[in-house]
Enzyme design. Structure first.
Site, PDB file in Angstrom:
ATOM      1  N   GLY A 232       0.772  -1.161   0.031  1.00  0.00           N
ATOM      2  CA  GLY A 232      -0.154  -0.009   0.085  1.00  0.00           C
ATOM      3  C   GLY A 232       0.839   1.312  -0.124  1.00  0.00           C
ATOM      4  O   GLY A 232       2.084   1.287  -0.357  1.00  0.00           O
ATOM      5  N   THR A 234       2.996   4.525   1.455  1.00  0.00           N
ATOM      6  CA  THR A 234       3.994   4.752   2.109  1.00  0.00           C
ATOM      7  C   THR A 234       3.545   5.289   3.599  1.00  0.00           C
ATOM      8  O   THR A 234       4.210   5.047   4.546  1.00  0.00           O
ATOM      9  CB  THR A 234       5.382   5.654   1.717  1.00  0.00           C
ATOM     10  OG1 THR A 234       5.774   4.953   0.500  1.00  0.00           O
ATOM     11  CG2 THR A 234       6.296   5.826   2.429  1.00  0.00           C
ATOM     12  N   GLU A 254       5.583  -3.464   1.006  1.00  0.00           N
ATOM     13  CA  GLU A 254       5.748  -2.946  -0.500  1.00  0.00           C
ATOM     14  C   GLU A 254       5.124  -1.982  -0.785  1.00  0.00           C
ATOM     15  O   GLU A 254       3.724  -1.874  -0.711  1.00  0.00           O
ATOM     16  CB  GLU A 254       5.304  -4.085  -1.370  1.00  0.00           C
ATOM     17  CG  GLU A 254       5.929  -4.057  -2.877  1.00  0.00           C
ATOM     18  CD  GLU A 254       4.854  -3.155  -3.716  1.00  0.00           C
ATOM     19  OE1 GLU A 254       4.813  -2.176  -4.029  1.00  0.00           O
ATOM     20  OE2 GLU A 254       3.780  -4.060  -4.231  1.00  0.00           O
ATOM     21  N   CYS A 288       2.110   0.591  -8.501  1.00  0.00           N
ATOM     22  CA  CYS A 288       2.997   1.012  -7.607  1.00  0.00           C
ATOM     23  C   CYS A 288       4.236   1.313  -8.323  1.00  0.00           C
ATOM     24  O   CYS A 288       5.116   2.157  -8.074  1.00  0.00           O
ATOM     25  CB  CYS A 288       3.232  -0.075  -6.285  1.00  0.00           C
ATOM     26  SG  CYS A 288       3.501  -1.494  -6.675  1.00  0.00           S
ATOM     27  N   GLU A 388       3.705  10.880  -5.228  1.00  0.00           N
ATOM     28  CA  GLU A 388       2.876   9.522  -6.073  1.00  0.00           C
ATOM     29  C   GLU A 388       1.463   9.785  -6.285  1.00  0.00           C
ATOM     30  O   GLU A 388       0.776  10.201  -5.367  1.00  0.00           O
ATOM     31  CB  GLU A 388       3.236   8.223  -5.318  1.00  0.00           C
ATOM     32  CG  GLU A 388       2.593   7.168  -5.964  1.00  0.00           C
ATOM     33  CD  GLU A 388       2.315   5.843  -5.158  1.00  0.00           C
ATOM     34  OE1 GLU A 388       2.602   4.851  -5.952  1.00  0.00           O
ATOM     35  OE2 GLU A 388       2.583   5.965  -4.141  1.00  0.00           O
TER      36      GLU A 388
END
Length: 486
Positions: A232, A234, A254, A288, A388
């Site tokens: 998911g 950060t 991750e 991602c 992101e």
């Protein structure tokens, strides 16, 4: 697009379907139609307690007593059943995520099945070693399962990322509580049906649904959970680290990415154009490892961006259930609004919009569809270059030489993936070594295989998914010393 009947889904605990203890439910929305397609049980702490108890009983009992080879056979059967039900599973995945049925049926479901079959083969090959030590001792190691694993997965690849965690966890002898994202729980719950069908003992695989802030947090803090495997963003990953600290759980994370896709002046332009487009627009950019930063040599910048903009403008969102569609809807209204805010930020901060740039309608007046978007003249300090976005938005940044390309590529808190396009093999290897990323693709992008490890550097997390490397995260090592002195 046709209206879908509302499904009613319960929690899956100890091979039983049950309502949430508090009777609460959450709605699942089809992002392509904005229709409610399911009502799913919303778990509470007592439901988590029940799932942990079931998983622990299975670990200490029937699952722990099975031979490794017997476990492997059952895991293999799960993969087989996934493919037998691939059309159904793909439809569910598309309905609650918005990705094209082509991606769900031809890529994600087969990859999930392959992952299960790969780790089924590993189940009876997880071994310790004998160690030559000083003195008259027989010293050896045992590689043992950790215990009860909580697998918390996001909404972008709901079934595939579940398989990345469930398969190695079960192969190593652990039991699992799977927590899918609230928006996309349907394929995880369908795994419950498959668990019963293949004969998985009760409690080996449990599926609890509900909000991450409550259900996910309850799993993270629960003293009966031995390991957290999370994929998911950060920020949530950092919260999980803090929450797991009190009970010193093993964790693997991750997390997010802002991956550079570097096009050198000697690249095959047509191949690079295809690769850059796939890198950012596959999965609607909700990937991602998406190549969301295009770094392009100044000498070819204008030609490359002009061609990329022309290619992008031909990509038209469509009905995700149409087999011809290659670009679906983003996963939710919330995510659409996030993406549109980033597009607005790109415009306001001075980037040049060369393709896309807004919400779009596929002719139904419904759905969370966003145009594939490309910005040129992006600088390192712009929001769209640093944060992101997790959507179909590409930020193009130019560089003058190889060292500048590498410096700009690494100038980010993230380090999940990267790409480089060049005909010069020496440059390819040089750049691959210099990039701070867990995966580097050379003259390709977004290629995965269960046999190859995947994971991040820096704030993209730690630990590795897939491959033999993942097995170490689901086992612990015990040393045994035997005195041989007479």
């Amino acid at each position: 697009m046709t209206t879908t009947a509302v499904m009613r889904k319960q929690l899956f605990i100890n091979n039983e379907w049950r309502d949430a203890a508090g009777g609460k439910t959450l709605e699942v929305v089809n992002p392509a139609t904005e229709e409610v397609i399911a009502e799913v049980a919303s778990a509470e702490k007592s439901d988590v307690d029940a799932a942990v108890a079931a998983a622990r009983a299975a670990f200490d009992g029937p699952w722990g007593k099975l031979s490794a080879r017997e476990r492997g056979r059952l895991i293999w059967k799960i993969g087989e059943k996934l493919m037998e039900r691939a059309d159904e599973m793909a439809r569910l995945e598309t309905l609650h995520n918005g990705k094209p049925i082509f991606e769900s049926r031809q890529i994600e479901i087969p990859a999930a099945a392959e992952c299960l079959e790969y780790y089924a083969g590993w189940a009876d090959k997880i071994m310790g070693e004998t160690i030559p030590v000083k003195g008259n001792y027989l010293t050896y190691t045992l590689r043992e399962p950790i215990g009860v694993v909580a697998a918390i997965v996001p909404w972008n690849f709901p079934l595939l990322l579940a398989a990345w965690k469930v398969a190695p966890a079960l192969a190593c002898g652990n039991t699992v509580i799977l927590k899918p994202a609230s928006q996309t729980p349907l394929t995880a719950l369908a795994l419950g049906d498959i668990a019963i069908e293949v004969g998985l003992p009760p409690g080996v695989l449990n599926v609890v649904t509900g909000p991450g802030a409550s259900v996910g947090q309850a799993l993270v803090e629960h003293p009966g959970i031995d390991k957290i495997a999370f994929t998911g963003d950060t920020t949530t990953g950092k919260s999980i680290m803090r929450g797991a600290a009190e009970t010193l759980k093993t964790i693997t994370l991750e997390l997010g990415g802002k991956s550079p896709n570097i096009v050198l002046s000697d690249a095959d332009i047509d191949a690079a154009l295809r690769g850059v487009a796939i890198g950012i627009f596959y999965g609607k950019g909700e990937v991602c490892a998406a190549g969301s930063r295009l770094l392009v040599d100044t000498s070819i910048k204008n030609e490359f961006i002009d061609k990329l903009a022309a290619r992008t403008k031909k990509m038209v969102p469509g009905d995700p259930l149409d087999p011809k569609t290659r670009f679906g809807s983003v996963s939710s209204q919330k995510q659409m609004e996030t993406v549109l805010r980033y597009i607005a930020a790109g415009k306001s901060e001075g980037a040049t919009l060369v393709a896309g740039g807004g919400r779009t309608d596929i002719g139904t007046g419904k759905g969370y569809f966003v145009q594939p978007t490309v910005f040129a003249d992006v600088t390192q300090d712009m929001t769209i270059a640093r944060e992101e976005i997790f959507g179909p938005v590409l930020a193009a940044i130019e560089f003058a030489d190889l060292d500048e390309a590498i410096a700009k590529a690494n100038d980010t808190q993230y380090g999940l993936a990267a790409g480089v396009w060049t005909r010069d093999i020496k440059k390819a290897h040089y750049v691959a070594r210099k990039l701070q990323a867990g995966t580097v693709w050379v003259n390709t992008y977004n290629v995965y295989d269960t046999a190859a490890p995947f994971g991040g550097y820096k704030q993209s997390g730690f630990g590795r998914e897939m491959s033999a490397h993942a097995l170490q995260h689901y086992t612990q090592v015990k040393s045994v010393w035997v005195d041989l002195n007479m």
